[in-house]
Design a protein around this motif. Structure first.
Motif, short mmCIF file in Angstrom:
data_model
loop_
_atom_site.label_atom_id
_atom_site.label_comp_id
_atom_site.label_asym_id
_atom_site.label_seq_id
_atom_site.Cartn_x
_atom_site.Cartn_y
_atom_site.Cartn_z
N ALA A 49 0.84 -1.20 0.00
CA ALA A 49 0.00 0.00 0.00
C ALA A 49 0.87 1.25 0.00
CB ALA A 49 -0.93 0.00 1.21
N LEU A 50 1.97 1.24 0.74
CA LEU A 50 2.88 2.39 0.76
C LEU A 50 3.53 2.56 -0.61
CD1 LEU A 50 4.40 4.70 2.11
CD2 LEU A 50 6.09 3.01 2.87
N LEU A 51 3.94 1.47 -1.24
CA LEU A 51 4.53 1.57 -2.57
C LEU A 51 3.54 2.18 -3.56
CD1 LEU A 51 6.42 -1.85 -2.80
CD2 LEU A 51 7.38 0.41 -2.30
N CYS A 52 2.28 1.80 -3.46
CA CYS A 52 1.25 2.38 -4.33
C CYS A 52 1.10 3.88 -4.08
CB CYS A 52 -0.08 1.67 -4.13
SG CYS A 52 -0.12 0.00 -4.78
N ARG A 53 1.08 4.25 -2.81
CA ARG A 53 0.96 5.69 -2.47
C ARG A 53 2.14 6.48 -3.01
NH1 ARG A 53 -0.42 6.30 3.77
NH2 ARG A 53 1.27 4.82 3.90
N LEU A 54 3.36 5.91 -2.89
CA LEU A 54 4.55 6.60 -3.38
C LEU A 54 4.52 6.73 -4.91
CD1 LEU A 54 7.25 5.01 -1.06
CD2 LEU A 54 6.51 7.40 -1.05
N CYS A 55 4.13 5.67 -5.59
CA CYS A 55 4.03 5.73 -7.06
C CYS A 55 3.01 6.80 -7.47
CB CYS A 55 3.63 4.38 -7.63
SG CYS A 55 4.94 3.16 -7.61
N TYR A 56 1.88 6.81 -6.81
CA TYR A 56 0.84 7.80 -7.11
C TYR A 56 1.36 9.22 -6.83
CZ TYR A 56 -3.62 10.25 -7.04
OH TYR A 56 -4.63 11.13 -7.30
N TYR A 57 1.99 9.40 -5.68
CA TYR A 57 2.47 10.72 -5.27
C TYR A 57 3.49 11.27 -6.26
CZ TYR A 57 4.05 14.37 -2.05
OH TYR A 57 4.35 15.57 -1.47
N PHE A 58 4.43 10.42 -6.67
CA PHE A 58 5.48 10.85 -7.60
C PHE A 58 5.05 10.74 -9.06
CE2 PHE A 58 8.37 9.62 -3.99
CZ PHE A 58 8.89 10.89 -3.78
N ASN A 59 3.85 10.20 -9.30
CA ASN A 59 3.39 9.93 -10.67
C ASN A 59 4.46 9.13 -11.41
OD1 ASN A 59 1.62 10.01 -12.84
ND2 ASN A 59 2.55 11.84 -13.68
N ALA A 60 4.89 8.05 -10.77
CA ALA A 60 5.99 7.23 -11.27
C ALA A 60 5.61 5.76 -11.27
CB ALA A 60 7.23 7.43 -10.39
N GLY A 61 6.22 5.01 -12.15
CA GLY A 61 6.03 3.57 -12.16
C GLY A 61 6.89 2.92 -11.09
N ILE A 62 6.57 1.69 -10.78
CA ILE A 62 7.31 0.97 -9.73
C ILE A 62 8.78 0.85 -10.10
CG2 ILE A 62 6.87 -1.38 -10.58
CD1 ILE A 62 6.65 -0.36 -6.91
N GLU A 63 9.08 0.75 -11.40
CA GLU A 63 10.47 0.62 -11.83
C GLU A 63 11.27 1.91 -11.58
OE1 GLU A 63 8.10 2.32 -15.10
OE2 GLU A 63 7.80 0.58 -13.81
N GLU A 64 10.58 3.05 -11.45
CA GLU A 64 11.26 4.29 -11.12
C GLU A 64 11.47 4.42 -9.61
OE1 GLU A 64 9.79 7.82 -13.55
OE2 GLU A 64 8.21 6.31 -13.86
N LEU A 65 10.64 3.74 -8.84
CA LEU A 65 10.69 3.83 -7.39
C LEU A 65 11.69 2.85 -6.78
CD1 LEU A 65 9.42 5.01 -4.80
CD2 LEU A 65 7.74 3.17 -4.92
N MET A 66 11.88 1.72 -7.42
CA MET A 66 12.76 0.72 -6.83
C MET A 66 13.59 0.02 -7.91
SD MET A 66 9.71 -2.03 -5.93
CE MET A 66 10.43 -2.38 -4.41
N MET A 67 14.68 -0.58 -7.47
CA MET A 67 15.52 -1.32 -8.40
C MET A 67 16.13 -2.52 -7.68
SD MET A 67 18.83 1.15 -8.62
CE MET A 67 20.25 0.09 -8.57
N TYR A 68 16.46 -3.52 -8.46
CA TYR A 68 17.12 -4.72 -7.93
C TYR A 68 18.62 -4.54 -8.08
CZ TYR A 68 19.06 -9.41 -7.87
OH TYR A 68 19.83 -10.50 -7.60
N LYS A 69 19.33 -4.81 -7.01
CA LYS A 69 20.80 -4.75 -7.02
C LYS A 69 21.33 -6.15 -6.80
CE LYS A 69 24.68 -2.17 -5.28
NZ LYS A 69 25.14 -1.10 -4.43
N SER A 70 22.00 -6.71 -7.79
CA SER A 70 22.50 -8.07 -7.68
C SER A 70 23.71 -8.11 -6.74
CB SER A 70 22.89 -8.61 -9.05
OG SER A 70 24.03 -7.95 -9.54
N PRO A 71 24.04 -9.29 -6.21
CA PRO A 71 25.17 -9.39 -5.29
C PRO A 71 26.51 -9.03 -5.94
CG PRO A 71 24.06 -11.52 -5.54
CD PRO A 71 23.35 -10.54 -6.39
N GLU A 72 26.57 -9.12 -7.26
CA GLU A 72 27.82 -8.80 -7.95
C GLU A 72 28.07 -7.30 -8.06
OE1 GLU A 72 25.47 -10.95 -9.62
OE2 GLU A 72 26.47 -12.64 -8.64
N ASP A 73 26.99 -6.48 -7.90
CA ASP A 73 27.14 -5.01 -8.02
C ASP A 73 27.90 -4.40 -6.88
OD1 ASP A 73 25.84 -5.10 -10.40
OD2 ASP A 73 23.89 -4.49 -9.60
#
Length: 73
Positions: A49-73
């Motif tokens: 629910a918080l992720l949805c609120r943040l996406c709505y607030y920033f008018n951004a997709g989930i991919e703009e809000l978060m990213m996956y960082k692999s162990p090799e990074d």
């Protein structure tokens, strides 16, 4: 086994949009201490629910809000 981590990009979005932490916490009714943990990527679980609120607030997709960082990074 290390599978990597999820990183939230809240600080980048705040800076890009010129929004203060105080304003977003007030607008979304989020306790500042909890929000700071999300900003520092010091969380164990993510609230959908918080992720949805943040996406709505920033008018951004989930991919703009978060990213996956692999162990090799």
């Amino acid at each position: 086994m290390d599978y990597g981590t999820i990183q939230l990009r809240i600080n980048e979005l705040l800076e890009k949009n010129g929004i203060s932490k105080n304003k977003i916490c007030k607008d979304l009714d989020i306790p500042r201490s909890n929000f700071n943990r999300y900003c520092r990527n010091e969380f164990q679980r993510l609230d959908a629910a918080l992720l949805c609120r943040l996406c709505y607030y920033f008018n951004a997709g989930i991919e703009e809000l978060m990213m996956y960082k692999s162990p090799e990074d």
